[in-house]
Write an enzyme that holds these catalytic residues in place. Structure first.
Site, short mmCIF file in Angstrom:
data_model
loop_
_atom_site.label_atom_id
_atom_site.label_comp_id
_atom_site.label_asym_id
_atom_site.label_seq_id
_atom_site.Cartn_x
_atom_site.Cartn_y
_atom_site.Cartn_z
CE1 TYR A 178 -4.52 -1.54 0.88
CE2 TYR A 178 -2.87 -3.17 1.11
CZ TYR A 178 -4.17 -2.67 0.90
OH TYR A 178 -5.27 -3.49 0.72
CD GLU A 179 -0.02 6.73 -2.75
OE1 GLU A 179 0.11 7.95 -2.64
OE2 GLU A 179 -1.16 6.24 -3.16
CB SER A 180 0.87 4.14 4.12
OG SER A 180 0.34 2.77 4.18
N GLY A 181 3.69 2.65 2.76
CA GLY A 181 4.95 2.08 2.87
C GLY A 181 4.94 0.54 3.42
N GLY B 141 -0.50 9.00 -5.73
CA GLY B 141 0.64 8.04 -6.23
C GLY B 141 0.38 7.51 -7.58
#
Length: 262
Positions: free
Chosen positions: A50-53, A130
């Site tokens: 996921y984009e949060s890492g 993103g």
């Protein structure tokens, strides 16, 4: 025979497109549901990012956002967002990017910025986040979308994420080496880009769907493959897995709201 909704069919059809060895950049909403159904059924070793890492996350419930604690708590590891984008995404380490769209054209170009004129929009949307980088850096892109003439349009109002441009070899002309959109899964059909023109073409329709229904809910003239098949219906396992996941999610999020209200 178990009854199912069009949304359930779309989610399960999207889940089936994923494999055990895929490294998948997951969007919130329908993409998240599809990816986690795949993980809980036929692709237990899929790597969800996921984009949060959060890398290798295995949430028990669907996240409310990319910042949901459920993702970090169940991840193999969590890295900084700049590392996520520079090393993992732009480094070519992610095979599939799963995106949604507010507006989509027949070449897979996506608008998630504004509806109407940019300076005087009818609706201002969340923006690209993103997605523009995902669209060009992932090995290939899968898109999930409920069909409607307002969302599947001849020309998008704003160019947020690059698909195939005007078709043919537009991506290559820009120096983009990834495949771009290779699959569109809607609540009515499954689409793939024409090998030459890159225009999305219907290759499969879900049970009970007609060509007229597909055309009536699409803003461009639909192209159908020479041999259009019928999408296999969801199995009992697929439906049970999806519904249990949604029930756990509703209970968890409902409990959070009740606790907050208290």
């Amino acid at each position: 025979m178990t009854e199912f909704t069009a949304t359930e069919m779309m989610t399960i059809a999207a889940a089936r497109a994923l494999g055990n060895d895929d490294v998948c950049f997951v969007g919130i909403g329908a993409p998240s549901a599809a990816c986690n159904v795949a993980r809980l059924t036929h692709a237990p070793d899929i790597t969800l990012i996921y984009e949060s890492g959060t890398i290798g996350t295995a949430p028990d419930v669907l996240p409310l956002s990319i910042g949901d604690g459920e993702l970090c708590e169940t991840a193999v590891t969590t890295v900084a967002v700049p590392e996520m984008f520079r090393y993992w995404l732009q480094g070519g380490r992610i095979s599939i990017g799963f995106l949604g769209a507010a507006q989509l054209d027949k070449f897979g170009n996506i608008n998630t910025t504004v509806i109407g004129d940019y300076y005087h929009p009818k609706v201002r949307l969340p923006g690209g986040g993103g997605a523009p980088e995902i669209a060009t850096s992932c090995g290939e892109i899968y898109i999930t979308l409920k069909q409607a003439t307002r969302s599947m349009v001849e020309k998008i109002d704003f160019f947020t994420s690059y698909g195939h441009g005007n078709g043919y070899d537009d991506r290559q002309k820009l120096g983009i080496t990834t495949k771009g959109p290779t699959l569109l899964i809607t609540d009515l059909a499954i689409w793939k880009p024409d090998p030459v023109t890159k225009e999305f073409t219907v290759v499969s329709m879900h049970k009970g769907v007609t060509r007229e229904m597909v055309q009536e809910t699409c803003g461009w003239t639909v192209k159908f493959a020479d041999h259009v098949t019928e999408t296999p219906e969801p199995t009992a396992l697929e439906l049970t897995t999806l519904r249990d996941l949604q029930a756990r999610t509703a209970a968890a999020h409902g409990g959070t709201r009740e606790k907050a209200d208290a």
